[in-house]
Write a protein that holds these residues in place. Structure first.
Motif, PDB file in Angstrom:
ATOM      1  N   TYR A   1      -7.832   7.227   9.022  1.00  0.00           N
ATOM      2  CA  TYR A   1      -8.629   6.030   8.774  1.00  0.00           C
ATOM      3  C   TYR A   1     -10.100   6.441   8.717  1.00  0.00           C
TER       4      TYR A   1
ATOM      5  N   LEU B   1       0.353   6.598   8.545  1.00  0.00           N
ATOM      6  CA  LEU B   1      -1.012   6.648   8.034  1.00  0.00           C
ATOM      7  C   LEU B   1      -1.612   8.035   8.291  1.00  0.00           C
TER       8      LEU B   1
ATOM      9  N   TYR C   1     -10.109  -0.470   1.832  1.00  0.00           N
ATOM     10  CA  TYR C   1      -9.871  -1.752   2.501  1.00  0.00           C
ATOM     11  C   TYR C   1     -11.198  -2.490   2.630  1.00  0.00           C
TER      12      TYR C   1
ATOM     13  N   LEU D   1      -6.683   5.517   4.599  1.00  0.00           N
ATOM     14  CA  LEU D   1      -7.299   4.196   4.493  1.00  0.00           C
ATOM     15  C   LEU D   1      -8.806   4.320   4.694  1.00  0.00           C
TER      16      LEU D   1
ATOM     17  N   ILE E   1       0.836  -1.206   0.000  1.00  0.00           N
ATOM     18  CA  ILE E   1       0.000   0.000   0.000  1.00  0.00           C
ATOM     19  C   ILE E   1       0.866   1.250   0.000  1.00  0.00           C
TER      20      ILE E   1
END
Length: 259
Positions: free
Chosen positions: A45, A42, A97, A21, A15
């Motif tokens: 999310y 990251l 995802y 995400l 990724i």
């Protein structure tokens, strides 16, 4: 889960860093944590779920475990178009995802339309991590969907229970039985509820008459090959980056990227 346990670091590496995400129906479950703990830098999310209560509870649980992570929950049906919230930092790319096998419940043309929407959501340099149930023997599949513990049967019959509870129907659940068969030509499990006797059901001001052994088809669950699903995703605008399977090749996790 076994695939994520063995290859979580590789999936995260594929990724790449500085991703946003977007989790479809993943909440704060085991499979989500397995990936989040491996992703580097990251940006945010974004869990997406149609159930506001489940979404809130899972986001709060994850926030307690990962307080530094920016969480941007979205209550929406991910099978329909929706808007992504803007994170405080600009991500290098968006990664969707979708580790379960929900894609198998979509007929091929519906799956293609869904994948096209996901591709547009990802944008340039984006990606999709998706779980897919692979084709296997009829015996293995029918044994799984007609499990001795009756888990799938209870799941299937619950559809009638909900129709009674929420739509005012009068199904007698004791007069219906579950059966799943594998259609080898269509490569799909077909879930049936079979009437045990002649009966009449009332729903929405109408009467529905069922003969003995007459069936209601409640669900399809398509099984794919690695090559076939890669071609399906390719027709939606994706290209295959990597794929991981279990040792028996029963299930696969794909990473596709946008062109």
């Amino acid at each position: 889960t076994q695939i994520l346990q063995r290859h979580g670091a590789e999936i995260a590496e594929s990724i790449g860093e500085c991703a946003e995400l977007v989790g479809f129906g993943t909440g704060a479950g085991v499979k989500t944590r397995m990936l989040l703990e491996h992703l580097q830098n990251l940006v945010a999310y974004v869990p997406v779920d149609i159930s506001k209560q489940r979404l809130t509870e899972s986001a709060e649980a994850l926030s307690r475990e990962m307080p530094a992570l920016e969480l941007l929950p979205v209550c929406a049906d991910y099978l329909q178009p929706f808007e992504l919230p803007a994170p405080s930092r600009k991500p290098a790319h968006i990664a969707v995802y979708f580790p379960g096998s929900t894609i198998g419940n979509m007929q091929p043309e519906v799956a293609r339309d869904f994948l096209q929407r996901v591709c547009r959501l990802c944008g340039r340099s984006g990606g999709l991590i998706i779980g897919v149930d692979l084709q296997k023997s009829t015996g293995v599949l029918e044994a799984a969907y007609n499990d001795r513990a009756g888990v799938t049967a209870a799941f299937n019959l619950n559809m009638l229970a909900r129709a009674n509870r929420e739509l005012g129907a009068d199904f007698d659940l004791s007069q219906w039985r579950h059966r799943a068969i594998y259609n080898r030509e269509a490569h799909r499990i077909e879930m049936h509820l079979i009437s045990e006797r002649a009966q009449t059901v009332h729903l929405g001001g109408r009467e529905f008459h069922f003969a003995p052994n007459e069936k209601i088809v409640t669900e399809f669950s398509y099984k794919h090959t690695i090559e076939g699903f890669s071609a399906l995703a390719g027709s939606a605008g994706f290209q295959l980056a990597r794929v991981w399977t279990d040792p028996e090749q029963l299930f696969a996790v794909f990473h596709f990227t946008t062109r």
